[in-house]
Design a protein around this motif. Sequence first.
Motif, PDB file in Angstrom:
ATOM      1  N   ASN A 267       0.979  -1.271   0.209  1.00  0.00           N
ATOM      2  CA  ASN A 267       0.088  -0.132  -0.480  1.00  0.00           C
ATOM      3  C   ASN A 267       0.652   1.376  -0.384  1.00  0.00           C
ATOM      4  O   ASN A 267       0.457   2.252   0.707  1.00  0.00           O
ATOM      5  CB  ASN A 267      -1.169  -0.403   1.523  1.00  0.00           C
ATOM      6  N   TRP A 268       2.300   1.085  -0.188  1.00  0.00           N
ATOM      7  CA  TRP A 268       2.861   2.485  -0.467  1.00  0.00           C
ATOM      8  C   TRP A 268       2.275   3.915  -1.109  1.00  0.00           C
ATOM      9  O   TRP A 268       2.621   4.861  -0.627  1.00  0.00           O
ATOM     10  CB  TRP A 268       4.172   2.600  -1.614  1.00  0.00           C
ATOM     11  N   GLU A 269       1.553   3.386  -1.900  1.00  0.00           N
ATOM     12  CA  GLU A 269       1.128   4.979  -2.430  1.00  0.00           C
ATOM     13  C   GLU A 269       0.453   5.797  -1.776  1.00  0.00           C
ATOM     14  O   GLU A 269       0.318   6.659  -2.027  1.00  0.00           O
ATOM     15  CB  GLU A 269       0.277   4.354  -3.994  1.00  0.00           C
ATOM     16  N   LEU A 270      -0.929   4.991  -0.963  1.00  0.00           N
ATOM     17  CA  LEU A 270      -1.246   5.610   0.318  1.00  0.00           C
ATOM     18  C   LEU A 270      -1.012   5.598   1.143  1.00  0.00           C
ATOM     19  O   LEU A 270      -0.879   7.341   1.728  1.00  0.00           O
ATOM     20  CB  LEU A 270      -3.072   5.223   0.441  1.00  0.00           C
ATOM     21  N   ASN A 271       0.133   5.075   1.473  1.00  0.00           N
ATOM     22  CA  ASN A 271       1.171   6.038   2.860  1.00  0.00           C
ATOM     23  C   ASN A 271       2.137   6.575   2.299  1.00  0.00           C
ATOM     24  O   ASN A 271       2.086   7.525   3.501  1.00  0.00           O
ATOM     25  CB  ASN A 271       1.466   4.330   3.292  1.00  0.00           C
ATOM     26  N   LEU A 272       2.700   6.589   1.537  1.00  0.00           N
ATOM     27  CA  LEU A 272       3.297   7.685   0.802  1.00  0.00           C
ATOM     28  C   LEU A 272       2.882   9.220   0.826  1.00  0.00           C
ATOM     29  O   LEU A 272       2.493   9.617   1.405  1.00  0.00           O
ATOM     30  CB  LEU A 272       3.490   7.948  -0.738  1.00  0.00           C
ATOM     31  N   LYS A 273       1.194   9.208   0.594  1.00  0.00           N
ATOM     32  CA  LYS A 273       0.337  10.128   0.232  1.00  0.00           C
ATOM     33  C   LYS A 273       0.444  11.665   2.105  1.00  0.00           C
ATOM     34  O   LYS A 273       0.471  12.078   1.811  1.00  0.00           O
ATOM     35  CB  LYS A 273      -0.635  10.059  -0.690  1.00  0.00           C
ATOM     36  N   LYS A 274       0.382   9.832   2.572  1.00  0.00           N
ATOM     37  CA  LYS A 274      -0.192  10.321   4.263  1.00  0.00           C
ATOM     38  C   LYS A 274       1.228  10.985   4.609  1.00  0.00           C
ATOM     39  O   LYS A 274       0.633  12.042   5.955  1.00  0.00           O
ATOM     40  CB  LYS A 274      -0.877   9.021   4.979  1.00  0.00           C
ATOM     41  N   VAL A 275       2.498  10.126   4.363  1.00  0.00           N
ATOM     42  CA  VAL A 275       3.713  10.649   5.172  1.00  0.00           C
ATOM     43  C   VAL A 275       4.044  12.393   4.436  1.00  0.00           C
ATOM     44  O   VAL A 275       4.345  12.519   5.154  1.00  0.00           O
ATOM     45  CB  VAL A 275       4.519  10.047   4.830  1.00  0.00           C
ATOM     46  N   GLN A 276       3.344  12.517   3.310  1.00  0.00           N
ATOM     47  CA  GLN A 276       3.789  13.570   2.875  1.00  0.00           C
ATOM     48  C   GLN A 276       2.526  14.630   3.366  1.00  0.00           C
ATOM     49  O   GLN A 276       3.212  15.946   2.809  1.00  0.00           O
ATOM     50  CB  GLN A 276       3.761  13.504   1.223  1.00  0.00           C
ATOM     51  N   MET A 278       1.384  14.741   6.173  1.00  0.00           N
ATOM     52  CA  MET A 278       2.059  15.099   7.877  1.00  0.00           C
ATOM     53  C   MET A 278       3.427  15.935   7.253  1.00  0.00           C
ATOM     54  O   MET A 278       3.857  16.431   8.330  1.00  0.00           O
ATOM     55  CB  MET A 278       2.717  13.229   8.446  1.00  0.00           C
ATOM     56  N   TYR A 279       3.956  15.863   6.475  1.00  0.00           N
ATOM     57  CA  TYR A 279       5.618  16.543   6.894  1.00  0.00           C
ATOM     58  C   TYR A 279       5.686  17.463   5.648  1.00  0.00           C
ATOM     59  O   TYR A 279       6.317  18.562   5.423  1.00  0.00           O
ATOM     60  CB  TYR A 279       6.448  15.410   5.670  1.00  0.00           C
ATOM     61  N   SER A 280       4.284  18.224   5.070  1.00  0.00           N
ATOM     62  CA  SER A 280       4.180  19.313   3.756  1.00  0.00           C
ATOM     63  C   SER A 280       4.718  20.039   4.269  1.00  0.00           C
ATOM     64  O   SER A 280       5.105  21.287   4.262  1.00  0.00           O
ATOM     65  CB  SER A 280       2.606  19.516   3.578  1.00  0.00           C
ATOM     66  N   GLU A 281       4.577  21.121   5.673  1.00  0.00           N
ATOM     67  CA  GLU A 281       4.451  22.116   6.239  1.00  0.00           C
ATOM     68  C   GLU A 281       5.910  21.984   6.919  1.00  0.00           C
ATOM     69  O   GLU A 281       6.661  23.637   6.663  1.00  0.00           O
ATOM     70  CB  GLU A 281       4.151  22.140   8.087  1.00  0.00           C
ATOM     71  N   LEU A 282       7.338  21.559   7.069  1.00  0.00           N
ATOM     72  CA  LEU A 282       8.177  20.979   6.781  1.00  0.00           C
ATOM     73  C   LEU A 282       9.406  21.109   6.130  1.00  0.00           C
ATOM     74  O   LEU A 282       9.930  21.566   6.049  1.00  0.00           O
ATOM     75  CB  LEU A 282       8.776  20.502   8.342  1.00  0.00           C
ATOM     76  N   GLU A 301      12.224  -3.408  -5.398  1.00  0.00           N
ATOM     77  CA  GLU A 301      13.713  -3.405  -5.555  1.00  0.00           C
ATOM     78  C   GLU A 301      13.830  -1.630  -4.476  1.00  0.00           C
ATOM     79  O   GLU A 301      14.733  -1.319  -3.966  1.00  0.00           O
ATOM     80  CB  GLU A 301      14.267  -3.179  -6.135  1.00  0.00           C
ATOM     81  N   ASP A 302      12.840  -0.851  -4.255  1.00  0.00           N
ATOM     82  CA  ASP A 302      13.324   0.672  -4.181  1.00  0.00           C
ATOM     83  C   ASP A 302      13.083   0.430  -2.712  1.00  0.00           C
ATOM     84  O   ASP A 302      13.632   1.728  -1.719  1.00  0.00           O
ATOM     85  CB  ASP A 302      12.277   1.759  -4.861  1.00  0.00           C
ATOM     86  N   PHE A 303      12.261  -0.112  -1.544  1.00  0.00           N
ATOM     87  CA  PHE A 303      11.837  -0.141  -0.722  1.00  0.00           C
ATOM     88  C   PHE A 303      12.111  -0.915   0.679  1.00  0.00           C
ATOM     89  O   PHE A 303      13.206  -1.613   0.324  1.00  0.00           O
ATOM     90  CB  PHE A 303      10.243  -0.976  -0.998  1.00  0.00           C
ATOM     91  N   PRO A 304      12.457  -0.302   1.630  1.00  0.00           N
ATOM     92  CA  PRO A 304      11.719   0.353   2.063  1.00  0.00           C
ATOM     93  C   PRO A 304      11.631   2.039   1.778  1.00  0.00           C
ATOM     94  O   PRO A 304      13.094   2.324   1.653  1.00  0.00           O
ATOM     95  CB  PRO A 304      10.716   0.532   3.590  1.00  0.00           C
ATOM     96  N   LEU A 305      11.093   2.792   1.204  1.00  0.00           N
ATOM     97  CA  LEU A 305      11.044   4.115   1.126  1.00  0.00           C
ATOM     98  C   LEU A 305      10.692   5.525   2.750  1.00  0.00           C
ATOM     99  O   LEU A 305      10.970   4.925   3.418  1.00  0.00           O
ATOM    100  CB  LEU A 305       9.816   4.746  -0.036  1.00  0.00           C
ATOM    101  N   LYS A 306      11.924   6.060   2.008  1.00  0.00           N
ATOM    102  CA  LYS A 306      12.542   6.785   3.662  1.00  0.00           C
ATOM    103  C   LYS A 306      11.915   8.250   3.635  1.00  0.00           C
ATOM    104  O   LYS A 306      12.402   9.117   1.909  1.00  0.00           O
ATOM    105  CB  LYS A 306      13.944   6.957   3.599  1.00  0.00           C
ATOM    106  N   VAL A 307      11.288   8.601   4.168  1.00  0.00           N
ATOM    107  CA  VAL A 307      10.765  10.447   3.886  1.00  0.00           C
ATOM    108  C   VAL A 307      11.285  11.259   4.834  1.00  0.00           C
ATOM    109  O   VAL A 307      11.179  11.242   6.705  1.00  0.00           O
ATOM    110  CB  VAL A 307       9.148  10.532   3.899  1.00  0.00           C
ATOM    111  N   LYS A 308      12.319  11.948   4.763  1.00  0.00           N
ATOM    112  CA  LYS A 308      13.137  13.043   5.256  1.00  0.00           C
ATOM    113  C   LYS A 308      13.034  14.154   5.596  1.00  0.00           C
ATOM    114  O   LYS A 308      12.932  14.565   4.298  1.00  0.00           O
ATOM    115  CB  LYS A 308      14.602  12.398   5.056  1.00  0.00           C
TER     116      LYS A 308
END
Length: 534
Positions: A267-276, A278-282, A301-308
């Motif tokens: 479910n990476w697409e849905l979870n990525l949107k949630k994290v993005q 959440m961190y949009s203000e920063l 092969e790209d996973f897990p992705l890391k949002v920093k």
Amino acid sequence: VAHGEHWGAAGGGINAQMSSVFVRKPLDGSKVVGNVSEIIGRKPWRSDIAKPEAFSVVYSGLDAKLLTAQAKVTALDYKGKGGVSTAVNFHKNQYRDDFAVQFVCAHLDSETEEARHYGIAQMLAEARAPDLPSGQALRKKLIGKSGEIREPSKIYEVDLEFGAPPDAVLLFGDLNFRLSAKNIENISQVHLMDSEARKMFARNDRLSQLNPYIFGEQNQKHLDVLVTPEWENGFGFKCNDPFELYPPTYKRKGGQVQLEKEVPFENWELNLKKVQSMYSELGYHVFNVTGDAWLGPAGPEDFPLKVKTFPVEACSTMGRAMITCGGILQPPCKDWVYELATYCYVRKDKKTGLNQWAQKKSDLQLGWLDRFCWRSTMLQGLGVRLSDEEGWMDYPGAKEKDGSDHMPVAASFRFTNVKCSCFQDLVGTKLFIPECQEMRHSRDPQILMRGDSYRAVCEPGYALRDGTDSISLTCGKDGRLGPFTQCLKTCEWKEKNWPRFIRPRILLAGDETRLTCRNEDDKLLGVPDVKCNA
């Protein structure tokens, strides 16, 4: 008009207490004429006192003395504990009587309760009796050298040896009262971010008179001698309760941090949107499993992705967010604010790597150490009130250059020697002010300050002439509550005697009313006029 500095040998050039008193220019354009204040007490481990500087305000072509101000530096130890006290005497004019206020800016001991008590006594005594022998004599009367309590309640008694006491005293600064660690468990950064949750810390704060019971109804909370009433042999001060308004002022570590979240393949697409989101203000970057910037599309092969997130200073960024969240009538803070709180306040254990609250002996390294305390000596009945306070939550933590492990705080106070009585002005009116009842239970002075408005309520069985049961009263410049009014006795309508009549809801003593039948088919017999007897 007055300035003093107390420097400590420890801490290099960053350990000092400084206090300045300013006079605002008169609003009518008159000039303030007086001597320029000297800076006193630059040397470490030295107590010193300035010469009184008399200032005058010029108006209507005449000179009228406005105030005198005198600063005094008190050194408590070579490390830098101590501070600056300023005595300000306001002279009588056409608007008010003369009165004297002392402002005591202090940095108290952090190691023992006894040393803090000694510091409080020494600073208040030297402010009360500025010459050194008298100050030492008064301190010995209050508290012993090792901190044993003697007679702190005697500090502001009229005494020929020590001169006339001030009308009011403000004690503020790093008073170093941490939260007691006793019986406080399972606290997290969530409790720091919510104004309602922070109120629970009052039970572990020795300067707060909120939540008087800390370990069950049978064990009363230990209040420090500073806020213990005079009749219980205390100094009789009251301190601010900042718990709802801002998070703890200490100990803030902070520094530059980057928050991050991993996004698994499922479910990476849905979870990525949630994290993005959440961190949009920063602001943020997305990286793949090898640490390279990820721009998509994605394969297993790209996973897990890391949002920093972009680097941010933990304490100041958290504080800016808290201006609009977590407060009274505000929405809860977002998850990333709680994450930043961990970096701002919580220490990571070097051995286990786990986050935990640091302790100093029996206290947490956490609390509202930077406080404002005040009291009136009640000689002339000068009223003192904390009218506003704020924590500068967006100040950076200790790891940041020009940051601090303390949060700066500010407060505004009102002074007036025009006050109204809680009860005397209401005798015979059948009115009472609910706030006065609260003062009676809390042992606060039962006085109301000039310009303040309060809701007064009629006693049961009484009402105002307009049929309501409450009115707003204001404390006027003549020291009386107004507008003057009184409640009148009301007649009680007993339903069994008056079931079929249209009648007013309230009938006051002396009033008459004409009754009519509720049912149009009914006929009224007898005298239709009814009077409410006194």
